[in-house]
Design an enzyme around this catalytic site. Sequence first.
Site, PDB file in Angstrom:
ATOM      1  N   GLU A  12      45.717  45.908  25.066  1.00  0.00           N
ATOM      2  CA  GLU A  12      44.300  46.060  25.439  1.00  0.00           C
ATOM      3  C   GLU A  12      43.956  45.124  26.590  1.00  0.00           C
ATOM      4  OE1 GLU A  12      40.224  44.104  23.661  1.00  0.00           O
ATOM      5  OE2 GLU A  12      41.742  44.773  22.234  1.00  0.00           O
ATOM      6  N   LYS A  50      37.978  47.010  13.781  1.00  0.00           N
ATOM      7  CA  LYS A  50      38.197  45.670  14.314  1.00  0.00           C
ATOM      8  C   LYS A  50      37.259  44.724  13.559  1.00  0.00           C
ATOM      9  CE  LYS A  50      37.182  43.087  18.577  1.00  0.00           C
ATOM     10  NZ  LYS A  50      36.808  43.236  20.005  1.00  0.00           N
TER      11      LYS A  50
END
Length: 215
Positions: free
Chosen positions: A47, A136
């Site tokens: 990411e 998350k």
Amino acid sequence: MSTNSVAERFASANSKLPLVAILRGLKPEESEGVALKLYEAGFRLIEVPLNSPDPFASIATIRRALPLDALVGAGTMMTIENVQQLKACGGELVVMPHADTAVIRAAKDAGLICAPGVATPTESFAALAAGADALKIFPAELVTPAILKAIRVVLPKGTRLLPVGGITPENMQPYLSAGATGFGLGSALYKPGMTADKVAAAAWKFTTAWQNMVR
């Protein structure tokens, strides 16, 4: 191109090493070298947060550099426009600090994997209803292992839970025992300006720690 769907590739990546490398501050000219070292250390989820220099250029470079068993995407994704930009540059992974259901739905409509940020059962269920592929858990400093365990009990079986925030090789075990299925790794893995070799050394510490925990 891979004949496997992005969901199948995400599942495979998680089965190999469910650790997301968060490369906040990465520059495009550094991206290929850092990504290749991470791949060598076993990472398949990478990411680049949008508050990095020219993040979509870095994402495109990493996507071209790595085999398709790795998924590449963006963090700090805040808007539907961000989703469209990520799709255009070849990214597949939408990571958010929040749980805006419109952004989650846009990510799923675009055929992307989405991991929104949540800290409560209410946010978790809303995100899953909107199509989230993983949650998350953010910030992990706030959502302690005890709190994560309590939330985990009420979530659907098989929900992927990835604590993010202050995660180190030394503090993963309590979260894993509480129900975490993986982690997002920030400054303990990568800080702006780190050489690819230094990133590799940090990456191997996390890989080794994970392997030791799940034996």
